[in-house]
Design a protein around this motif. Structure first.
Motif, PDB file in Angstrom:
ATOM      1  N   THR A 291       0.863   3.650   2.112  1.00 10.01           N
ATOM      2  CA  THR A 291       1.329   3.917   3.479  1.00 10.01           C
ATOM      3  C   THR A 291       2.556   3.088   3.812  1.00 10.01           C
ATOM      4  O   THR A 291       3.564   3.610   4.306  1.00 10.01           O
ATOM      5  CB  THR A 291       0.205   3.610   4.487  1.00 10.01           C
ATOM      6  OG1 THR A 291      -0.887   4.508   4.251  1.00 10.01           O
ATOM      7  CG2 THR A 291       0.696   3.785   5.919  1.00 10.01           C
TER       8      THR A 291
ATOM      9  N   SER B  66       0.846  -1.183   0.000  1.00  9.24           N
ATOM     10  CA  SER B  66       0.000   0.000   0.000  1.00  9.24           C
ATOM     11  C   SER B  66       0.884   1.236   0.000  1.00  9.24           C
ATOM     12  O   SER B  66       2.089   1.166   0.275  1.00  9.24           O
ATOM     13  CB  SER B  66      -0.886   0.002   1.250  1.00  9.24           C
ATOM     14  OG  SER B  66      -0.068   0.020   2.417  1.00  9.24           O
TER      15      SER B  66
ATOM     16  N   PRO C 188      -3.825   0.510   8.457  1.00  9.15           N
ATOM     17  CA  PRO C 188      -4.831   1.576   8.336  1.00  9.15           C
ATOM     18  C   PRO C 188      -5.028   2.263   9.683  1.00  9.15           C
ATOM     19  O   PRO C 188      -4.956   1.609  10.731  1.00  9.15           O
ATOM     20  CB  PRO C 188      -6.103   0.817   7.908  1.00  9.15           C
ATOM     21  CG  PRO C 188      -5.592  -0.420   7.240  1.00  9.15           C
ATOM     22  CD  PRO C 188      -4.345  -0.788   7.983  1.00  9.15           C
TER      23      PRO C 188
ATOM     24  N   TRP D 209      -5.414  -3.405   4.573  1.00  7.14           N
ATOM     25  CA  TRP D 209      -5.646  -2.375   3.557  1.00  7.14           C
ATOM     26  C   TRP D 209      -6.557  -2.905   2.449  1.00  7.14           C
ATOM     27  O   TRP D 209      -7.482  -2.210   2.008  1.00  7.14           O
ATOM     28  CB  TRP D 209      -4.315  -1.906   2.966  1.00  7.14           C
ATOM     29  CG  TRP D 209      -3.566  -0.933   3.817  1.00  7.14           C
ATOM     30  CD1 TRP D 209      -2.408  -1.146   4.494  1.00  7.14           C
ATOM     31  CD2 TRP D 209      -3.942   0.425   4.105  1.00  7.14           C
ATOM     32  NE1 TRP D 209      -2.029  -0.020   5.180  1.00  7.14           N
ATOM     33  CE2 TRP D 209      -2.935   0.965   4.955  1.00  7.14           C
ATOM     34  CE3 TRP D 209      -5.001   1.241   3.723  1.00  7.14           C
ATOM     35  CZ2 TRP D 209      -2.983   2.270   5.430  1.00  7.14           C
ATOM     36  CZ3 TRP D 209      -5.043   2.549   4.186  1.00  7.14           C
ATOM     37  CH2 TRP D 209      -4.052   3.050   5.024  1.00  7.14           C
TER      38      TRP D 209
ATOM     39  N   GLN E 258     -10.055  -3.272   3.753  1.00  3.35           N
ATOM     40  CA  GLN E 258     -10.692  -1.958   3.893  1.00  3.35           C
ATOM     41  C   GLN E 258     -11.220  -1.456   2.550  1.00  3.35           C
ATOM     42  O   GLN E 258     -12.307  -0.871   2.482  1.00  3.35           O
ATOM     43  CB  GLN E 258      -9.694  -0.968   4.483  1.00  3.35           C
ATOM     44  CG  GLN E 258     -10.300   0.365   4.874  1.00  3.35           C
ATOM     45  CD  GLN E 258      -9.284   1.293   5.490  1.00  3.35           C
ATOM     46  OE1 GLN E 258      -8.470   1.900   4.794  1.00  3.35           O
ATOM     47  NE2 GLN E 258      -9.314   1.424   6.805  1.00  3.35           N
TER      48      GLN E 258
ATOM     49  N   HIS F 142     -10.633   8.174  11.047  1.00  2.00           N
ATOM     50  CA  HIS F 142     -10.133   6.960  11.665  1.00  2.00           C
ATOM     51  C   HIS F 142     -10.666   6.741  13.064  1.00  2.00           C
ATOM     52  O   HIS F 142     -10.471   5.676  13.659  1.00  2.00           O
ATOM     53  CB  HIS F 142      -8.605   6.971  11.685  1.00  2.00           C
ATOM     54  CG  HIS F 142      -8.018   7.817  12.766  1.00  2.00           C
ATOM     55  ND1 HIS F 142      -7.989   9.176  12.705  1.00  2.00           N
ATOM     56  CD2 HIS F 142      -7.443   7.482  13.951  1.00  2.00           C
ATOM     57  CE1 HIS F 142      -7.414   9.652  13.792  1.00  2.00           C
ATOM     58  NE2 HIS F 142      -7.078   8.654  14.567  1.00  2.00           N
TER      59      HIS F 142
END
Length: 345
Positions: free
Chosen positions: A117, A115, A213, A170, A173, A249
């Motif tokens: 991130t 991902s 996440p 991820w 999600q 979040h």
């Protein structure tokens, strides 16, 4: 059920002789000296002493490569092994002041697509190529195999078991972005990471928070209700992870629980002195049934392997108390009917 657990070992044979020699030289120095040298070179100072020595040795070799006149000025990453060129390494500054636009993000790591991130997090830390143990372990974990990881301290075991987990979150999600919260809660699956100490738990939670996440990592520092929202126990900012100022979040549900085996055990069953366990019994059962990924970090310390071996040689009738990690592992296996994936590191 899962296939028989492979035992994956490494002696870092893939490291070049030059790097091994440099690392050994650096290991003769104190950890503080290594950190001071890393600070002077504007390189990351996180990790244990073997990490620091390896980072300095790699940097030395990269400087030598750059100084050779025949060396190419190309600063791209080789698509086959994700190894950074000298220019890429020397240009990266992983201090918090660095702008993400200047970070060379990692797209793939040990065959795992990352991902944004995780790619940026690894880029900031200059982790462009997996260590031998990471390259060996990550594909097995992605394939849902039970794994026993045997490797020296500082070889990257934590990242090896965390990356497949956080990347799965991820993807999950993204798939669930159009689903309602109640449906997500019903389908929720959790990861439980047990450590021998609270300090190690905080360290692992910090790494997980930087990769996962926002809002999905919960550090269990003391006995608490594991089925509460756990907002105060999240890993953001305070324990080394990123802090996200986006309010989105705050509604996230924790899915990665990190804690000492003692803190987790007392959260589920109490400590004998509490009037009732912090997690009510029906909720504790629901929690255990939802665990699909169990990690025993520093399993030899968690299960007291050496002391158990010594005890087995004695013919004493002293009462034997089961270790908290052993109790929790048995509870997860029993509650999930053996479907939980187990990684021992």
């Amino acid at each position: 059920g899962h296939s028989r657990s492979p035992i994956i070992t490494t002696d870092d044979d893939e490291t070049s002789p030059e790097q091994q020699r440099l690392q050994q030289d650096y290991l003769q120095q104190s950890a503080n000296s290594l950190k001071e040298e890393l600070k002077r070179r504007k390189l990351p100072r996180n990790g244990r002493k073997p990490d620091l020595a390896r980072r300095l040795a790699q940097h030395d070799l990269l400087v030598l490569e750059q100084e050779q006149p025949q060396q190419s000025n190309d600063s791209t990453i080789d698509k086959d092994d994700n190894k950074p060129t000298a220019a890429a390494w020397l240009q990266e500054n992983t201090s918090h002041k660095a702008d993400d636009t200047e970070i060379l993000a990692v797209a793939r790591f040990a065959g795992l697509e990352l991902s944004e991130t995780a790619g940026l997090a690894l880029g900031r830390a200059l982790f462009y190529a997996p260590t031998p143990i990471q390259a060996a372990v990550i594909p097995s974990i992605v394939a849902r195999e039970n794994v026993v990881i045997h490797s020296e301290t500082g070889s990257g075991k934590s990242l090896a078991y965390l990356l497949p987990l956080t990347e799965q979150l991820w993807k999950h999600q993204q798939r669930q972005s159009s689903s309602n919260t109640q449906q997500q809660q019903q389908q929720l699956q959790r990861a439980l990471i047990l450590t021998p100490t609270r300090e190690l738990a905080a360290q692992v939670a910090g790494i997980a928070t930087a990769l996962a996440p926002p809002g999905t990592v919960r550090l269990v520092a003391q006995a608490t209700n594991l089925m509460s929202d756990g907002v105060k126990d999240r890993g953001e900012g305070e324990h080394g992870g990123r802090r996200n100022d986006d309010d989105g979040h705050k509604n996230a549900v924790p899915q990665i629980f990190v804690g000492s085996s003692k803190a987790i055990l007392h959260s589920l069953y109490g400590d004998g002195k509490m009037p009732a366990p912090p997690t009510p019994k029906p909720m504790a059962m629901q929690f255990l049934q939802s665990v699909n990924y169990l990690v025993l970090d520093e399993v030899d310390r968690l299960l007291n392997v050496q002391k158990l071996q010594t005890r087995s040689k004695k013919t004493t009738k002293s009462k034997h108390h089961e270790r908290p990690a052993a109790t929790l592992t048995a509870a997860v296996e029993r509650s999930t009917l053996g479907r939980a994936q187990i990684v021992a590191a």
